[in-house]
Enzyme design. Structure first.
Site, short mmCIF file in Angstrom:
data_model
loop_
_atom_site.label_atom_id
_atom_site.label_comp_id
_atom_site.label_asym_id
_atom_site.label_seq_id
_atom_site.Cartn_x
_atom_site.Cartn_y
_atom_site.Cartn_z
CB SER A 114 -1.31 -0.03 1.21
OG SER A 114 -1.79 1.19 1.39
CG ASP A 164 -6.91 -2.57 -3.45
OD1 ASP A 164 -7.30 -2.39 -2.54
OD2 ASP A 164 -5.76 -3.35 -3.09
CG HIS A 196 -6.05 -2.65 0.68
ND1 HIS A 196 -5.50 -1.80 -0.33
CD2 HIS A 196 -4.71 -2.14 1.88
CE1 HIS A 196 -4.26 -1.22 0.07
NE2 HIS A 196 -3.99 -1.40 1.12
#
Length: 217
Positions: A114, A164, A196
């Site tokens: 991320s 996601d 995610h």
């Protein structure tokens, strides 16, 4: 410049490290979040060391966690602005770990998740000497219009779930397109049904990319 540090794992072989994997966690987590990936990879990489530094800032939205940079989700330039802010601390950390272990830059792989992927791409592409590789999970490319700044071309592998909702799959495709337009080779994988996060397929793909980056058969 804030100094950063975090949990480490020495090579399970008991020998001096022949390579290093640096994990860069996501927004609101800390270095402890990804160091377990090192434990999962250790049996396959017995001569490799692992470290997972805590990001330099307390997280505004998760007081127990850390952030590489602040997010408002209102400023279209905040990914690049934030990456620029934290880049010196990460760059210095990479240098210090390289020198501590007495290894070359090409024996280091950055693995981000991320926001950590944003940092891995930003810093890893601007090192004087190319790293062994960059693996990015569920991330994005900060400031794609600034790829003329790139100074090295380590192998890049990007892995993203098609469900996601935090950083949608479009972030992957935008990063791949921008890197390709700048003649920066990138391999990418889409994980069907994944939100995610990192699934077992993603772990296997990441391990394969690390092994390739470090030249481990």
């Amino acid at each position: 410049m804030n100094r950063i540090d975090g949990p480490r794992l020495a090579p399970i072989s008991g020998q001096p490290a022949e390579g290093l994997v640096i994990f860069l966690h996501g927004y609101g987590a800390d270095g402890n979040d990804l160091i377990d990936l090192g434990r999962a990879f250790q049996p396959h990489l017995p001569n490799v060391a692992f470290v997972s530094p805590h990001a330099p800032q307390p997280c505004a939205m998760a007081p127990m966690g850390r952030q590489w940079f602040h997010l408002t989700l209102r400023d279209p330039d905040e990914y690049r602005t934030g990456a620029l802010e934290s880049a010196p601390a990460l760059d210095a950390f990479i240098d210090a770990e390289r020198d501590r272990l007495k290894i070359a830059d090409d024996r280091i792989v950055l693995v981000g998740f991320s926001q950590g992927t944003m940092m891995a791409l930003h810093v890893g592409l601007r090192r004087k000497a190319a790293l062994g590789g960059i693996v990015g999970y569920s991330g994005a490319l900060a400031g794609p219009e600034h790829l003329s700044e790139v100074t090295s071309h380590p192998p890049i592998t990007l892995i993203h779930g098609d469900r996601d909702e935090v950083l949608p799959i479009d972030c992957l495709h935008e990063a791949v397109a921008a890197l390709g337009a700048a003649d920066i080779p990138v391999e990418f994988h889409v994980c069907p049904g994944l939100a995610h996060g990192i699934d077992q397929r993603g772990l296997a793909l990441g391990l394969a990319a690390i092994r390739a980056g470090l030249g481990i058969k």
